[in-house]
Design a protein around this motif. Sequence first.
Motif, PDB file in Angstrom:
ATOM      1  N   UNK A 191     -25.393 -11.282 -67.655  1.00 45.19           N
ATOM      2  CA  UNK A 191     -24.059 -11.486 -67.794  1.00 45.19           C
ATOM      3  C   UNK A 191     -22.989 -10.702 -67.059  1.00 45.19           C
ATOM      4  N   UNK A 192     -23.600  -9.597 -66.626  1.00 46.32           N
ATOM      5  CA  UNK A 192     -22.691  -8.770 -65.692  1.00 46.32           C
ATOM      6  C   UNK A 192     -22.761  -9.463 -64.409  1.00 46.32           C
ATOM      7  N   UNK A 193     -23.712 -10.096 -63.839  1.00 40.75           N
ATOM      8  CA  UNK A 193     -23.812 -10.684 -62.577  1.00 40.75           C
ATOM      9  C   UNK A 193     -22.781 -12.022 -62.575  1.00 40.75           C
ATOM     10  N   UNK A 194     -22.755 -12.814 -63.807  1.00 42.21           N
ATOM     11  CA  UNK A 194     -21.853 -13.742 -63.807  1.00 42.21           C
ATOM     12  C   UNK A 194     -20.469 -13.507 -63.630  1.00 42.21           C
ATOM     13  N   UNK A 195     -20.376 -12.455 -64.554  1.00 38.30           N
ATOM     14  CA  UNK A 195     -18.791 -11.822 -64.515  1.00 38.30           C
ATOM     15  C   UNK A 195     -18.377 -11.509 -63.349  1.00 38.30           C
ATOM     16  N   UNK A 196     -19.164 -10.527 -62.492  1.00 39.84           N
ATOM     17  CA  UNK A 196     -18.981  -9.845 -61.313  1.00 39.84           C
ATOM     18  C   UNK A 196     -18.215 -10.913 -60.295  1.00 39.84           C
ATOM     19  N   UNK A 197     -19.230 -12.202 -60.188  1.00 39.06           N
ATOM     20  CA  UNK A 197     -18.820 -13.438 -59.358  1.00 39.06           C
ATOM     21  C   UNK A 197     -17.437 -13.859 -59.628  1.00 39.06           C
ATOM     22  N   UNK A 198     -17.015 -14.416 -60.978  1.00 42.28           N
ATOM     23  CA  UNK A 198     -16.039 -15.107 -61.048  1.00 42.28           C
ATOM     24  C   UNK A 198     -14.797 -14.007 -61.088  1.00 42.28           C
ATOM     25  N   UNK A 199     -15.073 -12.797 -61.310  1.00 40.50           N
ATOM     26  CA  UNK A 199     -13.702 -11.986 -61.309  1.00 40.50           C
ATOM     27  C   UNK A 199     -13.384 -11.595 -59.824  1.00 40.50           C
ATOM     28  N   UNK A 200     -14.792 -11.600 -58.864  1.00 40.30           N
ATOM     29  CA  UNK A 200     -14.290 -11.373 -57.565  1.00 40.30           C
ATOM     30  C   UNK A 200     -13.821 -12.582 -57.134  1.00 40.30           C
ATOM     31  N   UNK A 201     -13.702 -13.819 -57.596  1.00 39.99           N
ATOM     32  CA  UNK A 201     -13.088 -14.991 -57.014  1.00 39.99           C
ATOM     33  C   UNK A 201     -11.685 -14.920 -56.974  1.00 39.99           C
ATOM     34  N   UNK A 202     -10.962 -14.146 -57.976  1.00 39.05           N
ATOM     35  CA  UNK A 202      -9.529 -13.980 -58.021  1.00 39.05           C
ATOM     36  C   UNK A 202      -9.111 -12.743 -57.274  1.00 39.05           C
ATOM     37  N   UNK A 203      -8.163 -12.659 -56.313  1.00 38.06           N
ATOM     38  CA  UNK A 203      -7.944 -11.599 -55.453  1.00 38.06           C
ATOM     39  C   UNK A 203      -6.838 -10.940 -56.191  1.00 38.06           C
ATOM     40  N   UNK A 204      -6.215 -11.657 -57.335  1.00 41.09           N
ATOM     41  CA  UNK A 204      -4.929 -10.613 -57.937  1.00 41.09           C
ATOM     42  C   UNK A 204      -5.798 -10.235 -59.288  1.00 41.09           C
ATOM     43  N   UNK A 205      -6.849  -9.966 -59.492  1.00 43.75           N
ATOM     44  CA  UNK A 205      -7.418  -9.538 -60.913  1.00 43.75           C
ATOM     45  C   UNK A 205      -6.906  -8.266 -61.198  1.00 43.75           C
ATOM     46  N   UNK A 206      -6.671  -7.365 -60.116  1.00 46.85           N
ATOM     47  CA  UNK A 206      -5.702  -6.088 -60.659  1.00 46.85           C
ATOM     48  C   UNK A 206      -4.535  -6.410 -61.287  1.00 46.85           C
ATOM     49  N   UNK A 207      -3.893  -7.546 -60.631  1.00 47.31           N
ATOM     50  CA  UNK A 207      -2.620  -7.551 -61.070  1.00 47.31           C
ATOM     51  C   UNK A 207      -2.703  -8.353 -62.687  1.00 47.31           C
ATOM     52  N   UNK A 208      -3.541  -9.140 -62.597  1.00 47.13           N
ATOM     53  CA  UNK A 208      -3.605  -9.830 -63.992  1.00 47.13           C
ATOM     54  C   UNK A 208      -3.977  -8.670 -65.125  1.00 47.13           C
ATOM     55  N   UNK A 209      -4.812  -7.796 -64.940  1.00 50.25           N
ATOM     56  CA  UNK A 209      -5.537  -6.820 -65.509  1.00 50.25           C
ATOM     57  C   UNK A 209      -4.058  -6.021 -66.197  1.00 50.25           C
ATOM     58  N   UNK A 210      -3.258  -5.649 -65.064  1.00 49.24           N
ATOM     59  CA  UNK A 210      -2.125  -4.749 -65.284  1.00 49.24           C
ATOM     60  C   UNK A 210      -1.019  -5.491 -66.326  1.00 49.24           C
ATOM     61  N   UNK A 211      -0.930  -6.753 -65.965  1.00 51.94           N
ATOM     62  CA  UNK A 211      -0.095  -7.543 -66.898  1.00 51.94           C
ATOM     63  C   UNK A 211      -0.633  -7.701 -68.295  1.00 51.94           C
ATOM     64  N   UNK A 212      -2.050  -7.860 -68.458  1.00 45.07           N
ATOM     65  CA  UNK A 212      -2.466  -8.002 -69.661  1.00 45.07           C
ATOM     66  C   UNK A 212      -2.385  -6.694 -70.607  1.00 45.07           C
TER      67      UNK A 212
END
Lengths: 478, 217
Positions: free
Chosen positions: A36-57
């Motif tokens: 599951x770690x591997x899968x998460x890593x791949x799909x999180x990597x896909x979004x270049x704005x993850x940090x922004x989403x995380x901060x908004x969350x």
Amino acid sequence: MSSATFVGMPAFPDAARGATGNAQLRHNLRKATHTIRGKRGEVVEELDDWAGLREAGRAVKDRTLRHLDHYLERLEEAVTAAGGTVHWASDADEARAIVTRLVHATGEREVVKVKSMATQEIELNNALEQEGITAYETDLAELIVQLGDDLPSHFLVPAIHRNRAEIGRIFRERMGAWGVPAPEGLGDDPRELAEAARRHLRQKFLETRVAVSGANFAVADTGSMVVLESEGNGRMCLTLPETLISVVGIEKLVPSWSDLEVFMQLLPRSSTGERMNPYSTVWTGVTPGDGPQEFHLVLLDNGRTDTLADRVGRQALRCIRCSACLNICPVYERTGGHAYGSVYPGPIGAILTPQLQGMQGPVEKALPFASTLCGACYDVCPVAIDIPEVLVHLRERAVEGKRPGPEKTAMAAAEWVLDDPRRMHLAQRAASSLRGAVPRRLPGPGAAWTDTRDLPDIPERPFRDWWREHARGGEEQR
Amino acid sequence: MSAPLGSRERVLAKVRAALADVPRGEDPGDAPVPRDYARTHRQGPALDLLVDRLEDYRAQVRRVRGAELPAAVAEALERRGAARVAVPGDAPGEWFSRSGAEVLRDAPWEDRVLSVSELDAVDGAVTGCAVAVAETGTIILDTGEHQGRRALTLVPDYHLCVVRARQVVDGVPEAVERLDPVLPQTWISGPSATSDIELERVEGVHGPRTLEVLLVE
């Protein structure tokens, strides 16, 4: 039939000792968490704005918590206006009483359930059983746990500690006692096992008139409830019955509909490592001609307001139960969820359980120490809960009011020595001259520490002395 | 009824006491929420992306021109062996003009409601959708036009969904913006699946085990 409970479990150090000695468990957990770690890593990597989403969350949840009274009243108003009924429960007892009363009022003796942490937390199934009501868990993993008279060990995959062979055996031996038995000659193939679960539950879905669920999100503005799932058991429970009772923690709110644009990206990718989970259901009160015509929302406090009162610890209420912190945690990977002695295992459980339940008991007191403080949990948390910060804060609370012990006395002595260069130097020289006399293992209470570690070697001479000599020599060479 | 009476006030009072550090005059909107994230991730042309994502979930996808839709529906139903299908009351008759399948219309407003056991007995359901999200391969039904009740696409084991190009958006934020939360919604990303056994994804549990999409350009 469902008498399993976390009550009376040993505290983490003892429970962990047993769990880490179970080779099968460790194998199952390692395989599952690494996948599951591997899968998460791949799909999180896909979004270049993850940090922004995380901060908004993080910020959306913080806003909700800072004005929780406002949003709760707003939610109540919206749900009521949409034809639902809102109930308030300050603790588990009240919540169980409300749900039991609502089920009794329908005249039914059976309910189907969608996996919900809140109903596990209040041990609803046991309470219903005592009132002659049978609750059927419909999530595949919850079904495995229920049939095996077992306890959940993970938010998302409650039977993560079981492998396919164990699941096959549980299905073959136990399905018959709960309804449609497992097909003749059922093997261990996940596909076959899923098919057996479908056949086992099909009639229950089509005939049961009452369902109990939780919710991943409750939108204050509109009164909408959101449930994410994979199998379709959620859709079945949320669509076909006549009465729906949802038990929802008061921290599950988000202010407005548009906030879901953040969480519907953060949650699936963080939890199952998918771009989106197979099914999500959104409903607002009651819709004539579609879905349950009676909807009850039970808002659950049960220690959440106590958690909210702690200014450091309250960030734990941002949690959206994705379980990314469990999957990444080196401690969870080795001990599994049961060792945490609570429905909330892993790093988030180590900060949530002591706060929800208070820190009087040995289980709750031990939990803030069930961590190496490596910080991996904070890195993967989609709402940026600084779990190590809260762990340290709770450790302080756990030892509050204790008499200064040997550790504190030793620290005070160390401070006196380290505070003054002259004293420090004298101490170093003294240590060097005694190096031959220092044992490999400490005596007395210190032995516990050296059981698993070697004492560091004391150098022949202090670095200061070496430096004084060599620094001078170096200058001469220049 | 007597036990929970007063719980509401008790919970709200505890919330307020817990938030003693929040300044009295602070408005909920004063708590800042940075929105530094993208509306779309520009991962490629929306329709191509949607097809790629759907196939990744092992849904079957076919791209067709508008005029080809009736033939595509007929072909899909025939391949599936679906002789009787449930459809929303407002589903266009044209969709089924080339198909020999028996079409059962579910029209609650005309008092023609298919019971759960009738839905359980059909070979599939054919509907439209409200929005589709390319980046995540998600099809969203909101019981609006050509979609019918939620149960319609839940009980039958096969769901054939007609998605029109104009219904496809790039990312989740655009989809959320298009949706009306008052309507019940089902977000569908591939066929029913589970990862509960050793975290290995298996398609097909309680929901429709086969999802087929006709993408109309």
